[in-house]
Design a protein around this motif. Structure first.
Motif, short mmCIF file in Angstrom:
data_model
loop_
_atom_site.label_atom_id
_atom_site.label_comp_id
_atom_site.label_asym_id
_atom_site.label_seq_id
_atom_site.Cartn_x
_atom_site.Cartn_y
_atom_site.Cartn_z
N ARG A 1 -38.34 -82.57 19.64
CA ARG A 1 -39.52 -83.25 20.21
C ARG A 1 -40.49 -83.52 18.93
NH1 ARG A 1 -40.08 -79.85 25.59
NH2 ARG A 1 -38.17 -80.59 26.46
N SER B 1 -44.44 -86.17 22.09
CA SER B 1 -44.08 -86.26 23.61
C SER B 1 -42.63 -87.22 23.50
CB SER B 1 -45.06 -86.84 24.55
OG SER B 1 -45.24 -88.24 24.14
N ALA C 1 -39.76 -88.71 29.98
CA ALA C 1 -39.45 -87.84 30.89
C ALA C 1 -38.04 -87.39 31.41
CB ALA C 1 -40.55 -88.02 32.33
N SER C 2 -37.29 -88.39 31.22
CA SER C 2 -35.92 -88.07 31.73
C SER C 2 -35.03 -88.75 30.92
CB SER C 2 -35.96 -88.70 33.35
OG SER C 2 -36.16 -90.25 33.09
N LYS D 1 -49.46 -83.56 26.84
CA LYS D 1 -48.42 -84.25 26.62
C LYS D 1 -47.29 -83.67 25.77
CE LYS D 1 -49.31 -88.26 29.94
NZ LYS D 1 -49.26 -89.55 29.91
N ARG E 1 -43.73 -82.25 25.24
CA ARG E 1 -43.31 -82.20 26.45
C ARG E 1 -42.39 -83.46 26.84
NH1 ARG E 1 -47.87 -79.88 30.45
NH2 ARG E 1 -48.04 -77.75 29.42
N GLN E 2 -41.39 -83.39 27.85
CA GLN E 2 -40.87 -84.53 28.35
C GLN E 2 -41.89 -85.38 29.38
OE1 GLN E 2 -37.14 -82.28 29.60
NE2 GLN E 2 -36.15 -84.08 28.76
N SER E 3 -42.64 -86.22 28.77
CA SER E 3 -43.70 -86.66 29.86
C SER E 3 -44.14 -88.23 29.70
CB SER E 3 -45.15 -85.92 29.07
OG SER E 3 -45.32 -86.25 27.75
N SER E 4 -43.18 -88.86 29.00
CA SER E 4 -43.57 -90.35 28.77
C SER E 4 -42.44 -91.11 29.48
CB SER E 4 -43.50 -90.86 27.32
OG SER E 4 -42.13 -90.91 26.79
N ASP E 5 -42.84 -92.53 29.64
CA ASP E 5 -41.95 -93.32 30.15
C ASP E 5 -40.85 -93.99 29.48
OD1 ASP E 5 -42.68 -93.31 33.02
OD2 ASP E 5 -42.63 -95.57 33.17
#
Length: 198
Positions: A77, A95, A98-99, A165, A168-172
């Protein structure tokens, strides 16, 4: 030995003893009580949510630096930046998507930059979150204060007003940075900078 030299010797020994006595007394006093208090060094505040990351070598990812190079490491990250001659190397916490399904890896480049970007949700975002709507520039805009658009449609490196964020894994799918960090990176990064997302 003459009586004069003896008195000089006594004078020197007495002077040396007088000089050492206060130091010996201070040392004895120091061992009698607790050690003196030493103030703790003032440390910078810890930024939450950031992972540890290691230095990267641009040669691992690119044949040349071109006008500049960016590596976005989704595992640690972190975003790594090098200028055209390699004299400026920077690392920023980010960030990340998210997946795994939202993560795109490979080579792209910066094709456009914008201060005060507006935001329109993509079709896939609207499917998952129908309440999302267009947002003009401002404090609620998810792209923060600056955005760098990549050659892949709808993929950006941008700021965020939501500092939770970062790390973290938090974006699209985008790579997000603190607003102060994207402003600095934005100023250093020319259009055409090559980007690799790993």
């Amino acid at each position: 030995m003459s009586p004069g030299s003896l008195s000089r010797r006594r004078l020197l020994l007495t002077g040396a003893a007088a000089t050492l006595l206060p130091a010996a007394a201070r040392a004895q006093e120091a061992t009698d009580g607790p050690p003196p208090m030493i103030p703790a060094p003032e440390l910078a505040p810890v930024r939450r949510n950031t992972s540890s990351f290691v230095r990267q070598d641009w040669r691992t990812h690119f044949d040349t630096l071109g006008v500049g190079a960016i590596v976005c490491d989704t595992t640690s990250r972190a975003l790594h930046y090098w200028n055209a001659d390699g004299s400026d190397y920077r690392i920023y916490p980010t960030s990340v998507p998210a997946s795994e399904e939202l993560t795109r890896r490979g080579y792209t480049k910066v094709v456009r930059k914008k201060v005060g970007p507006d935001w329109t949700p993509t079709a896939s975002m609207m499917e998952r979150f129908p309440e999302l709507r267009y947002m003009p520039p401002g404090p609620d805009n998810p792209l923060g204060t600056h955005a760098m658009y990549l050659s892949w449609p709808a993929y950006l490196i941008h700021g965020t007003h939501d500092t939770r964020k970062i790390g973290r894994q938090s974006s699209d799918g985008c790579i997000g940075l603190y607003n102060f960090a994207i402003e600095e990176l934005f100023a250093a990064t020319p259009i055409g900078t090559q980007v690799r997302i790993i």
